[in-house]
Design an enzyme around this catalytic site. Structure first.
Site, PDB file in Angstrom:
ATOM      1  N   HIS A  88       1.047  -1.222  -0.052  1.00  0.00           N
ATOM      2  CA  HIS A  88      -0.048   0.237   0.092  1.00  0.00           C
ATOM      3  C   HIS A  88       0.885   1.253  -0.022  1.00  0.00           C
ATOM      4  O   HIS A  88       0.440   2.438  -0.289  1.00  0.00           O
ATOM      5  CB  HIS A  88      -0.897  -0.035   1.107  1.00  0.00           C
ATOM      6  CG  HIS A  88      -2.165  -0.747   1.085  1.00  0.00           C
ATOM      7  ND1 HIS A  88      -3.213  -0.649   1.439  1.00  0.00           N
ATOM      8  CD2 HIS A  88      -2.234  -2.027   0.387  1.00  0.00           C
ATOM      9  CE1 HIS A  88      -4.306  -1.531   1.121  1.00  0.00           C
ATOM     10  NE2 HIS A  88      -3.503  -2.527   0.411  1.00  0.00           N
ATOM     11  N   HIS A 107      -2.595 -12.437  -2.315  1.00  0.00           N
ATOM     12  CA  HIS A 107      -3.810 -12.713  -1.519  1.00  0.00           C
ATOM     13  C   HIS A 107      -3.730 -14.029  -1.348  1.00  0.00           C
ATOM     14  O   HIS A 107      -4.629 -14.578  -0.328  1.00  0.00           O
ATOM     15  CB  HIS A 107      -4.976 -12.557  -2.442  1.00  0.00           C
ATOM     16  CG  HIS A 107      -5.575 -11.213  -2.638  1.00  0.00           C
ATOM     17  ND1 HIS A 107      -6.653 -10.859  -3.334  1.00  0.00           N
ATOM     18  CD2 HIS A 107      -4.825  -9.969  -1.849  1.00  0.00           C
ATOM     19  CE1 HIS A 107      -6.781  -9.313  -3.240  1.00  0.00           C
ATOM     20  NE2 HIS A 107      -6.054  -8.905  -2.338  1.00  0.00           N
ATOM     21  N   TRP A 149      -8.196 -16.188   2.093  1.00  0.00           N
ATOM     22  CA  TRP A 149      -8.087 -16.631   0.692  1.00  0.00           C
ATOM     23  C   TRP A 149      -7.758 -18.244   0.497  1.00  0.00           C
ATOM     24  O   TRP A 149      -8.019 -18.993  -0.291  1.00  0.00           O
ATOM     25  CB  TRP A 149      -7.406 -15.961  -0.129  1.00  0.00           C
ATOM     26  CG  TRP A 149      -7.737 -14.323  -0.493  1.00  0.00           C
ATOM     27  CD1 TRP A 149      -8.630 -13.951  -1.399  1.00  0.00           C
ATOM     28  CD2 TRP A 149      -7.281 -13.388   0.495  1.00  0.00           C
ATOM     29  NE1 TRP A 149      -8.701 -12.668  -1.461  1.00  0.00           N
ATOM     30  CE2 TRP A 149      -8.190 -12.140  -0.327  1.00  0.00           C
ATOM     31  CE3 TRP A 149      -6.765 -13.085   1.465  1.00  0.00           C
ATOM     32  CZ2 TRP A 149      -7.847 -10.808   0.208  1.00  0.00           C
ATOM     33  CZ3 TRP A 149      -6.788 -11.585   1.931  1.00  0.00           C
ATOM     34  CH2 TRP A 149      -7.126 -10.488   1.144  1.00  0.00           C
TER      35      TRP A 149
END
EC number: 1.11.1.5
Length: 358
Positions: A116, A239, A255
């Site tokens: 991020h 993920h 996930w």
């Protein structure tokens, strides 16, 4: 106990990485959530005042001054690969010691912090990216996509205090590299040279992916950073790590069955499992039909619905080595977005030794 469980899971993953079969696994325990404040201001020292200096070929020079009358000459400290390896080792040691987070590891949230911090880059304006560490400040720290990342910043604050010469920007990216490698992922070459910025460098909200959106949104967000379809899919493989939280993104669950070990299971599950809408009061997400213990986001399912994305998903589902190779290459690019590295350092990246290879 969590540390021992994590080590067992990693050992089992090493042995079965090429022999995956979708079946109910041991139930993943969901730890109680912890709440964190943003990192405290860096402590000043009566003995030293550290200042970021001029960039040099391998990273940055850091000037420091003694406060005694006999020490009037400025000295420069140019950190070497060995110095950065010490920082890496400190992060790895904390990952092993601090196992009171999701599924026994802070590793996934460190990857998310590095991701991020880097994923705000805009190639048209040259703004954003991993240079600056502006998520230390509001409003960027308060962006919805960054909810929960105070946990990662707080985790790294003692490392920053132990090694005050490293910038937050370089530290966050090194932590992402360390976490990927310590969770049995591929080697990620690392190049230092980032500097920290003040609040004026905060990026606008909306530059990170929205999990509720699909392929057009993904191409818009990743295209702004300069990534193509293959690279979008490879980056999505992150993920495989971590889980979603209702008090952060609003979504819930992991996930994969091994959320603290990086494998191509994310792609295998996308291709081989049947996914259905989850019946609950939260935002729209998918659950696996077999166990109802895993989840996929709308942006994940978009990868197998789109005819250009899907072949890459299928390739990585069949070939973990191909995924690791492409993932390493694209994460290296992601982590260097927006950084004004010194000229001549393009081929001066370092690869650090994971602790499980010692």
């Amino acid at each position: 106990m969590a540390s021992a469980t994590r080590q067992f899971a990693r050992a089992a993953t090493r042995a079965t990485r090429n022999g995956f079969a979708i079946a109910p696994r041991q139930v993943i325990r969901q730890q109680g959530r912890r709440y964190y404040s943003s990192e405290p201001a860096q402590k000043s020292s009566s003995a030293w005042i550290w200042l970021t200096g001029a960039a040099v070929a391998g990273g940055a020079g850091y000037y420091f001054y003694g406060n005694s009358a006999s020490s009037a000459t400025a000295k420069v400290f140019n950190p070497s690969k060995e110095d950065y390896q010490k920082v890496y080792n400190e992060i790895a040691a904390r990952l092993e010691e601090k196992d009171d987070y999701d599924d026994g590891s802070y590793g996934p949230v460190l990857v998310r912090l590095a991701w991020h911090a880097s994923g705000t880059y805009d190639k048209e304006t040259g703004t954003g990216g991993s240079n600056g560490a502006t998520m230390r400040f509001a409003p960027e720290s308060d962006h919805g996509a960054n909810a929960g990342l105070a946990a990662a910043r707080d985790f790294l604050q003692p490392v920053k205090e132990k090694f005050p010469w490293i910038t937050y920007s370089d530290l966050w990216i090194l932590a992402g590299v360390c976490a990927i490698q310590e969770m049995l992922g591929p080697a990620i070459p690392y190049r230092p040279g980032r500097s920290d910025r003040d609040v004026s460098g905060c990026t606008p909200d909306g530059r990170l992916p929205d999990a509720s959106k699909r392929q057009d949104h993904l191409r818009g967000i990743f295209g702004r950073m300069g990534f193509n379809d293959q690279e979008i899919v490879a980056l999505s493989g992150a993920h495989a790590l971590g889980r979603c939280h209702t008090d952060r993104s609003g979504y819930s669950g992991p996930w994969t069955f091994s959320p603290t070990v990086l494998t191509n299971d994310y792609f295998r599950l996308l291709v081989e499992e049947k996914w259905q809408w989850k019946k609950w009061n939260g935002p729209a997400q998918y659950e696996d039909k077999s166990t109802k213990s895993l989840m996929m986001l709308p942006s994940d399912i978009a990868l197998i619905e789109d005819k250009k994305f899907k072949p890459w998903v299928e390739k990585y589902a069949k070939d973990n080595d191909a995924f690791f190779k492409d993932f390493s290459n694209v994460v290296l690019r992601l982590f260097e977005l927006g950084v004004p590295f010194a000229q001549g350092t393009e081929n001066q990246r370092w690869t650090f030794k994971p602790t499980h290879q010692e």
